[in-house]
Design an enzyme around this catalytic site. Structure first.
Site, mmCIF file in Angstrom:
data_model
loop_
_atom_site.group_PDB
_atom_site.id
_atom_site.type_symbol
_atom_site.label_atom_id
_atom_site.label_comp_id
_atom_site.label_asym_id
_atom_site.label_seq_id
_atom_site.Cartn_x
_atom_site.Cartn_y
_atom_site.Cartn_z
ATOM 1 N N HIS A 157 -12.633 -8.057 -4.690
ATOM 2 C CA HIS A 157 -12.866 -7.468 -3.369
ATOM 3 C C HIS A 157 -11.587 -6.853 -2.846
ATOM 4 O O HIS A 157 -10.503 -7.374 -3.042
ATOM 5 C CB HIS A 157 -13.393 -8.501 -2.366
ATOM 6 C CG HIS A 157 -12.635 -9.793 -2.331
ATOM 7 N ND1 HIS A 157 -12.784 -10.758 -3.309
ATOM 8 C CD2 HIS A 157 -11.723 -10.291 -1.461
ATOM 9 C CE1 HIS A 157 -11.995 -11.781 -3.033
ATOM 10 N NE2 HIS A 157 -11.327 -11.521 -1.912
ATOM 11 N N ASP A 211 -16.017 -9.333 6.945
ATOM 12 C CA ASP A 211 -15.543 -10.669 6.571
ATOM 13 C C ASP A 211 -16.049 -11.691 7.587
ATOM 14 O O ASP A 211 -16.050 -11.445 8.796
ATOM 15 C CB ASP A 211 -14.012 -10.689 6.517
ATOM 16 C CG ASP A 211 -13.479 -11.879 5.745
ATOM 17 O OD1 ASP A 211 -12.977 -11.688 4.620
ATOM 18 O OD2 ASP A 211 -13.562 -13.009 6.276
ATOM 19 N N ILE A 212 -16.462 -12.843 7.087
ATOM 20 C CA ILE A 212 -17.041 -13.877 7.947
ATOM 21 C C ILE A 212 -15.978 -14.536 8.825
ATOM 22 O O ILE A 212 -16.303 -15.134 9.857
ATOM 23 C CB ILE A 212 -17.782 -14.932 7.078
ATOM 24 C CG1 ILE A 212 -18.842 -15.669 7.867
ATOM 25 C CG2 ILE A 212 -16.799 -15.896 6.423
ATOM 26 C CD1 ILE A 212 -19.798 -16.469 7.012
ATOM 27 N N GLU A 250 -9.494 -16.535 -3.176
ATOM 28 C CA GLU A 250 -10.409 -17.662 -2.995
ATOM 29 C C GLU A 250 -11.781 -17.402 -3.593
ATOM 30 O O GLU A 250 -12.411 -18.323 -4.120
ATOM 31 C CB GLU A 250 -10.529 -18.005 -1.507
ATOM 32 C CG GLU A 250 -9.246 -18.628 -0.969
ATOM 33 C CD GLU A 250 -9.286 -18.879 0.530
ATOM 34 O OE1 GLU A 250 -10.317 -18.567 1.162
ATOM 35 O OE2 GLU A 250 -8.271 -19.365 1.053
ATOM 36 N N VAL A 251 -12.253 -16.180 -3.484
ATOM 37 C CA VAL A 251 -13.583 -15.850 -4.020
ATOM 38 C C VAL A 251 -13.398 -15.058 -5.323
ATOM 39 O O VAL A 251 -12.810 -13.976 -5.304
ATOM 40 C CB VAL A 251 -14.410 -15.034 -3.009
ATOM 41 C CG1 VAL A 251 -15.757 -14.657 -3.608
ATOM 42 C CG2 VAL A 251 -14.605 -15.817 -1.712
ATOM 43 N N ASN A 298 -6.289 -9.767 -3.292
ATOM 44 C CA ASN A 298 -5.638 -10.948 -3.848
ATOM 45 C C ASN A 298 -6.138 -11.164 -5.271
ATOM 46 O O ASN A 298 -7.333 -11.024 -5.534
ATOM 47 C CB ASN A 298 -5.956 -12.177 -2.985
ATOM 48 C CG ASN A 298 -5.397 -12.045 -1.585
ATOM 49 O OD1 ASN A 298 -4.267 -11.605 -1.403
ATOM 50 N ND2 ASN A 298 -6.192 -12.410 -0.582
ATOM 51 N N HIS A 320 -9.896 -6.096 0.732
ATOM 52 C CA HIS A 320 -9.946 -6.327 2.174
ATOM 53 C C HIS A 320 -9.537 -5.024 2.848
ATOM 54 O O HIS A 320 -8.579 -4.375 2.418
ATOM 55 C CB HIS A 320 -8.922 -7.390 2.591
ATOM 56 C CG HIS A 320 -9.148 -8.751 2.021
ATOM 57 N ND1 HIS A 320 -9.729 -9.767 2.749
ATOM 58 C CD2 HIS A 320 -8.868 -9.281 0.801
ATOM 59 C CE1 HIS A 320 -9.781 -10.867 2.001
ATOM 60 N NE2 HIS A 320 -9.262 -10.592 0.819
HETATM 61 P P1 AMP Z 1 -9.718 -13.950 -0.847
HETATM 62 O O1 AMP Z 1 -8.855 -15.070 -0.352
HETATM 63 O O2 AMP Z 1 -8.966 -12.674 -1.074
HETATM 64 O O3 AMP Z 1 -10.535 -14.374 -2.047
HETATM 65 O O4 AMP Z 1 -10.700 -13.588 0.333
HETATM 66 C C1 AMP Z 1 -11.999 -14.101 0.441
HETATM 67 C C2 AMP Z 1 -12.538 -13.653 1.771
HETATM 68 O O5 AMP Z 1 -13.930 -13.828 1.764
HETATM 69 C C3 AMP Z 1 -11.981 -14.424 2.982
HETATM 70 O O6 AMP Z 1 -11.382 -13.502 3.887
HETATM 71 C C4 AMP Z 1 -13.223 -15.088 3.566
HETATM 72 O O7 AMP Z 1 -13.202 -15.165 4.974
HETATM 73 C C5 AMP Z 1 -14.337 -14.196 3.070
HETATM 74 N N1 AMP Z 1 -15.660 -14.792 2.962
HETATM 75 C C6 AMP Z 1 -15.973 -15.983 2.414
HETATM 76 N N2 AMP Z 1 -17.287 -16.198 2.487
HETATM 77 C C7 AMP Z 1 -17.827 -15.109 3.080
HETATM 78 C C8 AMP Z 1 -19.149 -14.725 3.443
HETATM 79 N N3 AMP Z 1 -20.200 -15.510 3.192
HETATM 80 N N4 AMP Z 1 -19.319 -13.537 4.050
HETATM 81 C C9 AMP Z 1 -18.268 -12.739 4.310
HETATM 82 N N5 AMP Z 1 -17.005 -13.034 3.988
HETATM 83 C C10 AMP Z 1 -16.783 -14.209 3.395
#
Ligand code: AMP
Length: 119
Positions: free
Chosen positions: A105, A34-35, A100-101, A92, A107
């Site tokens: 995924h 994770d970034i 958010e994405v 999530n 975690h």
């Molecule tokens: P969620 O809130 O469950 O959708 O988590 C999205 C996760 O993606 C967050 O923990 C972010 O820090 C992570 N994230 C967003 N952009 C990137 C990226 N380019 N590379 C790695 N992780 C990312």
């Protein structure tokens, strides 16, 4: 019903358009760090197929895709060396879930006591 957004950040990572710190990859999954890590170890595991979230995946993915996605969690945990001490897996889903994405995924949090189950 939402449709999959091919321009989400993880789709771009899967296409190689933006880089990631890769941990593991096979025909079905990709795992990377994770970034913005929330714990000492914070990895992500994503399926290569276009699935918005776990609910979408469970309804549409093949048995093989589902099996490979789950097996990848344990494989990655082994690669990270955290199997014995333990770790937390979290996904999530949607707006109330705080996603958010919009690409499925898991975690993986590890490397220290993860603490309270839900913030
Ligand atoms: P969620 O809130 O469950 O959708 O988590 C999205 C996760 O993606 C967050 O923990 C972010 O820090 C992570 N994230 C967003 N952009 C990137 C990226 N380019 N590379 C790695 N992780 C990312």
């Amino acid at each position: 019903i939402m449709s999959y957004d091919k321009n989400n950040i993880f789709a771009k990572i899967l296409r190689g358009e933006i880089p990631c710190k890769k941990i593991y990859e096979n025909d079905y999954v990709l795992s990377f760090h994770d970034i913005n890590p929330q714990k000492k170890i914070h990895a992500l595991v994503i399926p290569k197929g276009e699935y918005i979230d776990l609910d979408d995946f469970n309804k549409k993915a093949s048995d093989k895709e589902i099996a490979e996605f789950h097996k990848a969690v344990s494989h990655v945990s082994g690669l990270l060396g955290v199997t014995d001490k333990g770790y937390r897996v979290l996904s999530n889903i949607g707006s109330d879930g705080g996603q958010e994405v919009p690409h499925l995924h898991f975690h993986i949090f590890a490397g220290e006591k993860i603490g309270k189950m839900v913030a």
